[in-house]
Design an enzyme around this catalytic site. Sequence first.
Site, short mmCIF file in Angstrom:
data_model
loop_
_atom_site.label_atom_id
_atom_site.label_comp_id
_atom_site.label_asym_id
_atom_site.label_seq_id
_atom_site.Cartn_x
_atom_site.Cartn_y
_atom_site.Cartn_z
N TYR A 184 0.86 -1.21 -0.16
CA TYR A 184 -0.03 -0.01 0.13
C TYR A 184 0.87 1.07 -0.16
O TYR A 184 0.80 2.07 -0.61
CB TYR A 184 -0.95 0.06 1.28
P1 NAI Z 1 -13.43 3.32 0.57
O1 NAI Z 1 -13.04 1.54 1.01
O2 NAI Z 1 -14.63 3.97 1.46
O3 NAI Z 1 -13.90 3.49 -0.83
C1 NAI Z 1 -13.02 2.96 -1.71
C2 NAI Z 1 -14.04 3.23 -3.16
O4 NAI Z 1 -13.32 2.52 -4.30
C3 NAI Z 1 -15.02 2.50 -3.17
O5 NAI Z 1 -15.94 3.54 -3.96
C4 NAI Z 1 -14.93 1.46 -4.24
O6 NAI Z 1 -16.10 1.05 -4.95
C5 NAI Z 1 -13.85 1.79 -5.08
N1 NAI Z 1 -12.93 0.85 -5.50
C6 NAI Z 1 -12.29 0.03 -4.95
N2 NAI Z 1 -11.70 -0.85 -6.02
C7 NAI Z 1 -12.15 -0.65 -7.12
C8 NAI Z 1 -11.87 -0.96 -8.33
N3 NAI Z 1 -11.13 -1.86 -8.48
N4 NAI Z 1 -12.42 -0.31 -9.35
C9 NAI Z 1 -13.20 0.84 -9.21
N5 NAI Z 1 -13.58 1.23 -7.94
C10 NAI Z 1 -12.96 0.51 -6.87
O7 NAI Z 1 -12.15 3.97 0.81
P2 NAI Z 1 -11.78 5.47 1.32
O8 NAI Z 1 -11.34 5.58 2.67
O9 NAI Z 1 -12.88 6.17 1.00
O10 NAI Z 1 -10.39 5.59 0.41
C11 NAI Z 1 -10.54 6.34 -0.70
C12 NAI Z 1 -9.05 6.75 -1.15
O11 NAI Z 1 -8.31 7.41 -0.08
C13 NAI Z 1 -8.14 5.48 -1.35
O12 NAI Z 1 -7.30 5.59 -2.20
C14 NAI Z 1 -7.22 5.24 -0.09
O13 NAI Z 1 -6.30 4.49 -0.44
C15 NAI Z 1 -7.33 6.75 0.22
N6 NAI Z 1 -6.85 7.01 1.69
C16 NAI Z 1 -7.77 6.72 2.64
C17 NAI Z 1 -7.57 6.93 4.13
C18 NAI Z 1 -8.40 6.85 4.98
O14 NAI Z 1 -8.02 7.12 6.18
N7 NAI Z 1 -9.75 6.33 4.88
C19 NAI Z 1 -6.27 7.58 4.46
C20 NAI Z 1 -5.40 7.68 3.19
C21 NAI Z 1 -5.75 7.48 2.07
#
Ligand code: NAI
Length: 257
Positions: free
Chosen positions: A162
């Site tokens: 990651y």
């Molecule tokens: P989440 O798990 O709530 O949402 C992830 C989203 O990505 C969902 O809408 C899902 O449908 C979509 N997704 C996953 N795999 C996919 C694929 N193969 N094709 C299309 N869509 C796909 O995650 P969150 O927390 O909203 O994360 C969003 C971004 O922010 C990610 O890139 C994550 O790594 C990053 N991030 C999140 C943090 C956190 O604390 N929540 C911290 C740092 C970065």
Amino acid sequence: MAYAPFNLTGKVALVTGGNRGIGLGFAEALSQAGASVAIWGSSDKNNADAVKKLGGAVKAWTVNVADETQVAAAMVDVAKHFGRIDSVFANAGIGGGAKSFSEFPTDVYRRVLSVNLDGVFFTLREAAKHMVERAKGGDPGGSLVGIASLAAIEGAARNEAYAATKGAVISMMKSIAVEHARYGVRANSILPGWIATDMTQGAQDNPAFADKVIPRVPMRRWGEPKDFGGVAVYLTSDASSYHSGDSFVVDGGYSIF
Ligand code: NAI
């Protein structure tokens, strides 16, 4: 009177992983500021729920960002549907840690890379194609945004795959920024801190986390998807037309404390 560039009427934004979490936070603010919004997600149901919640000019596509054929086809489709694409938030991502680095399973490593790195690369490459073509036709501009993480700049134990993808996103955005400045296209990354979403549910449910980590956030709370609305509107708007190659840390001050 409202600051005119923050009215996004006429702009079209694409948010991958826009059906929940941070992506939904981006999409909601962009829609409220007047933009038409395309959402890509991997779940039909979450896509439908998000479209219903947001209302307005929002349309969702079921796309697996790790599949370059799907990405290329969907990008063409979004541009056809809305007439143009002004900003793209390559936000879709997955977690995937291991017990230890020495026991890190190769299949987890490859899965994390396929979404968090290949997915960002394919999405932004196809978006850049559209923006460069438009610039050559006399209409320069556009904003490409890669969602990284604090894991890119701080040691995230047991999360080597990651962390590697997120560091790579920051580097990729800088390369894109330099190459595309001549087209008026800017490229930036966003580094979220600890944000309460489905991805961090395990940490939210862990009492040790509430005792030891959240008190180290100067803002003394988890971040929320709505904390990402302002940066999304700014980066889509012409107010950011000279802001490129940067990394926006949105972490309640965690990384500087
Ligand atoms: P989440 O798990 O709530 O949402 C992830 C989203 O990505 C969902 O809408 C899902 O449908 C979509 N997704 C996953 N795999 C996919 C694929 N193969 N094709 C299309 N869509 C796909 O995650 P969150 O927390 O909203 O994360 C969003 C971004 O922010 C990610 O890139 C994550 O790594 C990053 N991030 C999140 C943090 C956190 O604390 N929540 C911290 C740092 C970065």
